[in-house]
Design an enzyme around this catalytic site. Sequence first.
Site, mmCIF file in Angstrom:
data_model
loop_
_atom_site.group_PDB
_atom_site.id
_atom_site.type_symbol
_atom_site.label_atom_id
_atom_site.label_comp_id
_atom_site.label_asym_id
_atom_site.label_seq_id
_atom_site.Cartn_x
_atom_site.Cartn_y
_atom_site.Cartn_z
ATOM 1 N N ASP A 337 42.739 47.042 34.649
ATOM 2 C CA ASP A 337 41.577 46.982 33.762
ATOM 3 C C ASP A 337 40.355 46.443 34.482
ATOM 4 O O ASP A 337 40.463 45.770 35.498
ATOM 5 C CB ASP A 337 41.887 46.115 32.537
ATOM 6 C CG ASP A 337 42.124 44.669 32.904
ATOM 7 O OD1 ASP A 337 42.807 44.429 33.933
ATOM 8 O OD2 ASP A 337 41.649 43.769 32.190
ATOM 9 N N GLU A 338 39.209 46.735 33.917
ATOM 10 C CA GLU A 338 37.920 46.146 34.308
ATOM 11 C C GLU A 338 37.679 46.194 35.819
ATOM 12 O O GLU A 338 37.294 45.208 36.441
ATOM 13 C CB GLU A 338 37.833 44.694 33.800
ATOM 14 C CG GLU A 338 37.895 44.595 32.281
ATOM 15 C CD GLU A 338 37.827 43.166 31.781
ATOM 16 O OE1 GLU A 338 37.168 42.948 30.747
ATOM 17 O OE2 GLU A 338 38.441 42.272 32.395
#
Length: 546
Positions: A337-338
Amino acid sequence: MTLNQRYAYHGTLVLLFAVLHFSQAGHPYVTASVGQPWPRPQMVQPGEGFLVVRPQTFKFQITSHDCDILQKAIKRYEGIMFAAPRAPKREFHAQWSKGANFQGYLDTLSVQLMTKCEDLPHPDMDEQYEIKIDSPDFPGVGKIIGQSIWGILRGLETFSQILVPTGDAFTVNSTQIMDFPRFSFRGLMIDTARHYLPLSKIEETLDLMAMSKFNVLHWHMVDDQSFPYVSKAFPSISKLGSWTPSQIYTAEDISGIIEYARFRGIRVLPEFDTPGHTQSWGVSQPGLLTTCYTNNTANGKFGPIDPTNEANYEFLKKFFTEVTALFPDHYVHLGGDEVNFDCWKSNPNITTFMVVNNITGDYAKLEEYYITKLLDIVANLPTKNGYFVWQEVFDNGVNIANDTVVHIWKNYKDPSVVKNELSKVTAAGYRTVMSAPWYLNYIQYGIDWYKYYEFDPQDFDGSEEQKRLVMGGEACIWGEYVDATNLTPRLWPRASVVAEKLWSSADHTNSTTQASPRLEEHRCRMLKRGYDAEPLWPSYCDVSYD
């Protein structure tokens, strides 16, 4: 400003009046139920009678298979039922009467485990159980019946919750309970990177999880801020990446937590998030992270793992070989993620690599290159693990394996967007776990659990086949503002709301009004057992703090 005015100011007065009666002096806003279990069982058939349980004469009787998990559970529940740390002091005289509904004494509870114990909880474990108390087919006696040890554990917890203190004894109503979980994956995520959590606090969390029939502890162990995991292959990472030399988790510590969880029928799912969220990894591993540039000059900063450095994949193979050997669960969470592409964009070596590989300017493809190689590494380890990834991996179009589990977490404020994500992920044929509406680290003044209870992970536009791909869900407690001082009250009993949504029938979990008295009782139950669960509203629990 009065209490009611403050609630109105925060936009909750309408919700309050929907479930709460008007508060008067000496009366709680919600009157707790009595002897009602949480989460709500699938089927309860009550009788008219009751039996009396006397602690000094009561015993469990194992009538079939036995094992260490069962022995420890029986010993544990004897203490839970009859020696709760904050239970009010008992009056040593009977306050129950042998009226028409008195059916006798329950001095023995038969525990009937139908098959041999499994050693470890697993994704397909059987958690169904049956409780018979003075049932028509077995009048005057009590039984817990389960095909597996995991069902027996859930049944023991339910039995402990339907006992009602009465004087120096307990009463239990004549009843038959048939119960099983709606979803096989019912998780709780803890974060030990933003703040270190002592082992005792993790164990306390596991005890509370068992109270609400959670069955997966998702351990987000490391992140940018710290790396407390002590790797035997790469010991310098924790030496340089942990907060302090004492705020670490050794292999022995982790094995102890896995064993503690095993005795409660809880799996431990480790997460080591890459290629982002890895700043604490890079301090000790030259070349692991991407060097960031400003105007073609290295600026002293570092970004995600460098996907163009082939040596990094050898590092990851050795690292995850160790991790998967230590954690026995079939799954490992690989994060994803991210991932901020800015540092990759600034690095001239990465630009050259992308030109050579015909993906110039497509940084989602570069991420796909990394994720694909990582998934291939994990899938071909000796343990043959499955894996979870956060939803960005899917959203960015990474070509992931068919058996990947996509973990949905984004857009918690907009349920329509979350439901659309569920539709897209399952339409692509991927299994999924839902967390988006259940980020418990976000708090607000007043009653905030209704929204957790009102979200259903199968309420989206999709076929029945798609909805079967929803494995369940997970409550998350991120640790930026949570440590050992506030973990328990921040989580409980709010996490229990998620637990019931994932265990109980959808038809039984569509009314916060009906759930409120049972949740109030469950919160009081936690207090009696010695856990600092926070209040839900103005209320009173009969507990002793002496």
